[in-house]
Design an enzyme around this catalytic site. Structure first.
Site, PDB file in Angstrom:
ATOM      1  N   SER A   9      -9.832   4.451   1.470  1.00  0.00           N
ATOM      2  CA  SER A   9     -10.845   4.634   2.646  1.00  0.00           C
ATOM      3  C   SER A   9     -10.425   5.874   3.590  1.00  0.00           C
ATOM      4  O   SER A   9     -11.361   6.538   4.368  1.00  0.00           O
ATOM      5  CB  SER A   9     -11.194   3.601   3.517  1.00  0.00           C
ATOM      6  OG  SER A   9     -10.102   3.207   4.370  1.00  0.00           O
ATOM      7  N   LYS A  12      -8.153   3.442  10.422  1.00  0.00           N
ATOM      8  CA  LYS A  12      -9.398   4.191  10.368  1.00  0.00           C
ATOM      9  C   LYS A  12      -9.144   5.222  11.542  1.00  0.00           C
ATOM     10  O   LYS A  12      -8.277   5.217  12.262  1.00  0.00           O
ATOM     11  CB  LYS A  12     -10.581   3.492  10.759  1.00  0.00           C
ATOM     12  CG  LYS A  12     -10.876   2.264   9.890  1.00  0.00           C
ATOM     13  CD  LYS A  12     -11.248   2.775   8.536  1.00  0.00           C
ATOM     14  CE  LYS A  12     -11.856   1.524   7.662  1.00  0.00           C
ATOM     15  NZ  LYS A  12     -11.637   1.901   6.374  1.00  0.00           N
TER      16      LYS A  12
END
Length: 183
Positions: free
Chosen positions: A39, A80
Site C-alpha cells: 500500500s 500510511k
C-alpha cells in the site's frame, strides 16, 4: 569465593539495567516495524523494516505528508501518509490533491503516476463522499497509502483518531542495501 559472588552480582546488575533500558527505549521512544503489503509503494516496499519514532507526537503534532504508524480498526498497525489534518477539506480531481481549495504537489507519487496508463493514479473524490463530512474532524487525520489504487486507507476505513497514532516513521534500516530516509 566472595570475589566471584561480587562479580556475578555486578554482571547481573549490568544485564538488568541493559534489559530495562532497552524496554524503556522500545516502549516509549523508538520501535521497529515491518512494512506488510504494497500500500505504500513505491515509497516503501513489502518487508522493509523501519524505526517508529514514538516521541514525535508526544511533543509535537502530525504534519501533512508525514508517514505514520497507527492502530487500525482490524487490530493491526498500518503505515500510511497524512493527507488531511483536523479542519481540512480534502478533494482529489484530475489526479491532483486539493486541501482547503489549494492544489498540492505530491512529489513522492510522480514516479508512480508516470507508470499508470489507464486512468488516474488517484480516483477523484471529495471528503464528503468518503466520510460524510466536508472537513476532517478535530482530533482526527485523513490518511492514504502512496499506492493509491491498492491501499486500504481513510477512503475505506474513515478518518483515524490522533490518539491511535504510534508515531512517525522515516528511516528504512533493512534491507541493508536500501537503508534510507523516506519523505
Amino acid at each position: 569465593m566472595a570475589e566471584k559472588k561480587n562479580e556475578l552480582w555486578e554482571w547481573t546488575k549490568a544485564l538488568a539495567i541493559a534489559v530495562l533500558l532497552a524496554a524503556v527505549i522500545r516502549y516509549f521512544l523508538f520501535a521497529p516495524i515491518v512494512v506488510d503489503g504494497l500500500s505504500m509503494m513505491p515509497t516503501l516496499k513489502d518487508q522493509d523494516r523501519m524505526i517508529v519514532n514514538k516521541l514525535s507526537y508526544k511533543i509535537g503534532e502530525p504534519n501533512r505528508f508525514d508517514i505514520i504508524v497507527f492502530h487500525a480498526p482490524e487490530n493491526k498497525d498500518y503505515i500510511k501518509r497524512v493527507i488531511g489534518l483536523p479542519g481540512d477539506s480534502i478533494e482529489y480531481k484530475n489526479d491532483t490533491l486539493y486541501v482547503n481549495g489549494k492544489a498540492y504537489e505530491e512529489p513522492y507519487l510522480e514516479e508512480y503516476k508516470k507508470q499508470v496508463i489507464d486512468g488516474p493514479l488517484t480516483d477523484p473524490f471529495t471528503l464528503e463522499e468518503k466520510i460524510g463530512r466536508d472537513t476532517v474532524p478535530q482530533g482526527q487525520l485523513f490518511v492514504m497509502g502512496d499506492n493509491r489504487r491498492f491501499s486500504k486507507d481513510s477512503r475505506h476505513i474513515g478518518t483515524i483518531q490522533i490518539d491511535e497514532v504510534l508515531g512517525r516513521t522515516s528511516y528504512v534500516y533493512w534491507p541493508i542495501q536500501e537503508v534510507r530516509k523516506v519523505d
